[in-house]
Motif scaffolding. Structure first.
Motif, PDB file in Angstrom:
ATOM      1  N   MET A  49       0.693  -0.980  -0.075  1.00 38.19           N
ATOM      2  CA  MET A  49       0.120  -0.081   0.130  1.00 38.19           C
ATOM      3  C   MET A  49       0.967   1.220   0.021  1.00 38.19           C
ATOM      4  N   THR A  50       0.088   2.352  -0.177  1.00 40.89           N
ATOM      5  CA  THR A  50       0.931   3.664  -0.152  1.00 40.89           C
ATOM      6  C   THR A  50       0.448   4.370   1.027  1.00 40.89           C
ATOM      7  N   ASN A  51       1.465   4.685   1.929  1.00 40.24           N
ATOM      8  CA  ASN A  51       1.307   5.566   3.096  1.00 40.24           C
ATOM      9  C   ASN A  51       1.657   7.094   3.017  1.00 40.24           C
ATOM     10  N   TRP A  52       1.298   7.945   3.735  1.00 36.93           N
ATOM     11  CA  TRP A  52       1.674   9.204   3.660  1.00 36.93           C
ATOM     12  C   TRP A  52       1.852   9.919   4.950  1.00 36.93           C
ATOM     13  N   THR A  53       2.744  10.867   5.037  1.00 32.18           N
ATOM     14  CA  THR A  53       2.982  11.827   6.198  1.00 32.18           C
ATOM     15  C   THR A  53       2.883  13.080   5.979  1.00 32.18           C
ATOM     16  N   THR A  54       2.961  13.936   6.661  1.00 31.90           N
ATOM     17  CA  THR A  54       3.413  15.277   6.332  1.00 31.90           C
ATOM     18  C   THR A  54       4.632  15.841   7.259  1.00 31.90           C
ATOM     19  N   ARG A  55       5.395  16.727   6.532  1.00 36.45           N
ATOM     20  CA  ARG A  55       6.351  17.439   7.328  1.00 36.45           C
ATOM     21  C   ARG A  55       6.498  19.039   7.037  1.00 36.45           C
ATOM     22  N   LEU A  56       7.084  19.782   8.052  1.00 41.29           N
ATOM     23  CA  LEU A  56       7.010  20.972   7.676  1.00 41.29           C
ATOM     24  C   LEU A  56       8.389  21.305   6.964  1.00 41.29           C
ATOM     25  N   VAL A  57       8.290  21.973   5.889  1.00 43.51           N
ATOM     26  CA  VAL A  57       9.375  22.356   4.997  1.00 43.51           C
ATOM     27  C   VAL A  57       9.212  23.933   4.896  1.00 43.51           C
TER      28      VAL A  57
END
Length: 253
Positions: free
Chosen positions: A182-190
């Motif tokens: 599966m494709t997982n996702w996350t967010t980061r501050l850039v």
């Protein structure tokens, strides 16, 4: 007169608990014929291929690649049911969403018992790849009463030799039964702004501690990094390990 494929499909439905009326409606076979087949004293067919586990000196199946893959499928979505006169049916549940998996499963079963007919019994959203033989409990000694996660699951030494020789086939069977890519996702501050990152990962889900350990022990032997996501799920998300899984397992299709 009914062909052997029709008989096997009808008996597979009966072994799953369908009523004679229901099976008759699905197959077009009369209830009298169904009752006769269900109560017959002789096996549906006799195989000319001897069981390697029943010989005077028991030995592993010759087709180790097919066996390793089918062992993974069986531990995930398979079951063995006893029929008349010691004939057993092996059933592997395969979702209709993955037609390629259905073909691979049927091929593996046929390679193990080439003299026995492999049939497919359709159900809601899936089909059962089914084959009748007296020898399925010999080939899969993990068979027993109750659900697999409620009893001890340990490989016999000859099974362990096959898994050690064909570890990727075993892992592939487990993923194809109780796993997914599966494709997982996350967010980061850039730069102060949230940015979404997506990455692939493999999940394996099974409620049996023993079966999960067979999976993770095999991953360890293959150098695949994993982590226990929760009580039932094992995750492979490291980039190098996912790339290795992609080469040898890949997504279901």
């Amino acid at each position: 007169m009914y062909d052997m494929g029709t008989r096997e499909r009808a008996l597979a439905l009966i072994s799953q608990g369908h009523s004679l009326n229901s099976v008759s409606g699905q197959t077009g076979v009369s209830r009298a014929a169904l009752r006769s087949w269900r109560e017959r004293k002789e096996p549906l067919r006799s195989s000319g291929l001897p069981c390697p586990r029943c010989e005077e000196t028991p030995r592993p199946p010759e087709d180790r690649a097919a066996y390793a893959y089918l062992l993974g499928l069986y531990l995930g979505d398979g079951c063995i049911s006893q029929g008349p006169r010691g004939v057993h049916s092996l059933r592997i549940a395969c979702a209709d969403s993955w037609p390629g998996l259905v073909e691979l499963c049927a091929e593996a079963v046929q390679r193990l018992r080439p003299d026995n007919r492999v049939c497919r019994v359709r159900s809601q959203g899936c089909q059962y790849v089914t084959c009748f033989s007296k020898h399925w409990p010999c080939l899969f000694p993990q068979h027993g009463p109750g659900r697999k996660h409620e009893r001890r699951i340990v490989l016999e030494p000859w099974q362990r030799e096959i898994v050690d020789a064909r570890p990727w086939g075993f892992v592939r069977g487990l993923i194809h039964s109780d796993g997914c890519r599966m494709t997982n996702w996350t967010t980061r501050l850039v730069g102060g702004e949230p940015k979404r990152y997506e990455y692939p990962r493999y999940f394996f889900t099974n409620v049996s501690d023993d079966i999960r350990k067979l999976y993770t022990d095999t991953l360890d032997a293959l150098g695949v990094e994993w982590r226990q996501a929760n009580a039932r799920n094992v995750s492979v998300a490291r980039k190098a390990s996912v790339a290795l899984m992609d080469v040898h397992v890949g997504p279901k299709y």
